[in-house]
Structure formats: C-alpha cells, structure tokens
Design a protein around this motif. Structure first.
Motif, PDB file in Angstrom:
ATOM      1  N   LYS A  93    -101.498  74.741  12.029  1.00 51.83           N
ATOM      2  CA  LYS A  93    -102.498  73.817  12.551  1.00 51.83           C
ATOM      3  C   LYS A  93    -101.852  72.625  13.236  1.00 51.83           C
ATOM      4  O   LYS A  93    -100.829  72.111  12.784  1.00 51.83           O
ATOM      5  N   ASN A  94    -102.488  72.181  14.303  1.00 52.22           N
ATOM      6  CA  ASN A  94    -102.024  71.014  15.045  1.00 52.22           C
ATOM      7  C   ASN A  94    -102.817  69.781  14.632  1.00 52.22           C
ATOM      8  O   ASN A  94    -104.012  69.855  14.401  1.00 52.22           O
ATOM      9  N   GLN A 165    -101.498  79.442  17.976  1.00 53.19           N
ATOM     10  CA  GLN A 165    -101.305  78.779  16.696  1.00 53.19           C
ATOM     11  C   GLN A 165    -101.013  79.753  15.558  1.00 53.19           C
ATOM     12  O   GLN A 165    -100.746  79.327  14.436  1.00 53.19           O
ATOM     13  N   ARG A 195     -97.490  68.105  12.104  1.00 56.25           N
ATOM     14  CA  ARG A 195     -97.487  68.773  13.401  1.00 56.25           C
ATOM     15  C   ARG A 195     -98.409  68.000  14.328  1.00 56.25           C
ATOM     16  O   ARG A 195     -99.577  67.768  14.009  1.00 56.25           O
ATOM     17  N   ASP A 198     -99.965  68.410  20.069  1.00 54.15           N
ATOM     18  CA  ASP A 198     -99.398  69.307  21.080  1.00 54.15           C
ATOM     19  C   ASP A 198     -98.604  70.447  20.455  1.00 54.15           C
ATOM     20  O   ASP A 198     -98.018  71.266  21.170  1.00 54.15           O
ATOM     21  N   GLY A 199     -98.569  70.523  19.122  1.00 53.05           N
ATOM     22  CA  GLY A 199     -97.886  71.619  18.452  1.00 53.05           C
ATOM     23  C   GLY A 199     -96.464  71.319  18.024  1.00 53.05           C
ATOM     24  O   GLY A 199     -95.874  72.079  17.265  1.00 53.05           O
TER      25      GLY A 199
END
Length: 231
Positions: A93-94, A165, A195, A198-199
């Motif tokens: 998850k971002n 993701q 995180r 933007d990842g």
C-alpha cells in the motif's frame, strides 16, 4: 445508675455488658496521599517508556511473520486439499501515516475454480501490523515484483488495488510454487518503514534484531524464516 421513675421513686439500672460501638464512618485517602501516589506512578511510567518502546518494533515484526507464515501455509494446504491452484497476493500500500493512518500492507488468498476458470477469494484482506511493510526491492524478490494478470484482479475483494501495487505467489495442486517461475527470488523481507504515495519506501533502522526474511522452497512450497542483522 439510678433513674427517677414515673410516679416517684428510684430504680437501679445496670449498664449493659459487652456493649460494642459500631462506627458508620468510611475511611479514605487524604489529598496528599493521592498526589504522592500519582507522582510515583508518573515517574515509573517515564522510566519504563524507553524500555517499552524498544519492545514495540520486534513484537510488531514477529507478529507480522506469524501472520505471513500462517497465510502461506493455509494457501499451500488449500491447494493440496482442493486439487486446485491457489494464489496469495501481497498488497504494497502507498501512503504515509500522516495522510493514510490506517493504510497497512495486506494479503489475500484466492483459489481457482477449474470449472469456470475464475478465481474465488478464500479470505478477506489480511493486514500486517501497522508500520510493518513487505520489502523486496533490494533483495531481488520476484514474489513482490511479479504482478497478477487481469483475470485475478477482477476477482479481488474490495477494496481493490492497482496492478502495480501487487505481488503474487501461486501454488500448484501439489503445493509447489508455480509463480514466480524462477529458482531464485522466492523470498521477501518484513521491515519497519513507510511507503510514500508515489510508491517509494523509507525503511526505518531496526531498533533490535534485523530484517525477517521469509523464503519458500519451490518444490514443496514450505516457508522458512531467517533473521538478517542490519547495521
């Protein structure tokens, strides 16, 4: 004791023996005593704070290891018992706690229905403890870097993540690992961190121990765990 009776004359009356006086009052604490006890408790909590915070991280990671190991074994056994392929999807998850405080990396198990060629969720999304992330970017983890196809994505329970993701692990009907299709990279780490939207991931320095590395044997599908010390 002499008492004047009605109509005149005196009578003698002896006091009752074994007479007990019962107090109805309730004992309590003085304000000074309450303040002293409160001050002592505050001091003990302040002294214990650093020690307790030191236990938070390893317990969180150990709890995550237990969740992941149990989920992987459930998926492997399900594939063997049903005679159908089973996948485990890992949702990276971002988001940071400031913007998404409830965002937690999660997993879900799906089983393939051979009759309809569709995927059926066996579990809901299983969350890791807060602050614990799936990590494999610098470990060449094919599990976390391989992505499921659209057919599996359409079968996911809500909420549904984007394809980028997700990571995937697929078991055959014998319990062996089918995907990722490689003899290497069948591992991933669990670590403390955040995180960003933007990842990109920021890994915190572990307060004790190190990173927990979970590896899978390709032909048996069994998972093992090792701890790698971090500097």
């Amino acid at each position: 004791m002499k008492i004047l009776k009605k109509g005149g004359g005196l009578i003698n009356e002896k006091p009752a023996k074994n007479h007990k006086i019962v107090s109805s009052g309730v004992l309590g604490f003085s304000l000074l005593e309450v303040l002293c006890v409160t001050a002592i408790i505050a001091i003990l909590v302040a002294l214990a704070g650093p020690s307790l915070s030191g236990f938070t991280s390893p317990l969180g990671r150990k709890g995550a290891v237990t969740i992941v190991m149990n989920t992987l074994e459930q998926a492997r056994v399900s594939a063997i018992e049903t005679g159908e392929e089973v996948v485990v999807l890992f949702w990276k998850k971002n988001g940071t706690p400031a913007t998404n405080p409830d965002e937690q990396d999660s997993m879900v198990i799906l089983r393939k229905n051979d009759t309809t060629s569709t995927w059926v969720p066996i579990t809901r999304w299983i969350k890791l403890p807060k602050g614990i992330l799936f990590h494999g970017e610098d470990l060449s983890s094919l599990i976390l870097n391989s992505q499921p196809d659209a057919n599996i994505l359409d079968s996911l329970p809500t909420p549904r993540p984007t394809q980028s993701q997700l990571g995937i692990l697929q078991f055959t009907t014998s319990g062996a690992v089918h995907l990722p299709a490689s003899t290497t990279g069948l591992h991933m780490a669990l670590t403390e961190g955040q995180r960003a939207p933007d990842g990109t991931m920021a890994v915190k320095k572990q307060k004790s121990g190190g990173q927990e590395i979970i590896s899978l044997a390709r032909y048996t599908g069994r998972a093992t765990m090792d701890v790698v010390t971090t500097n």
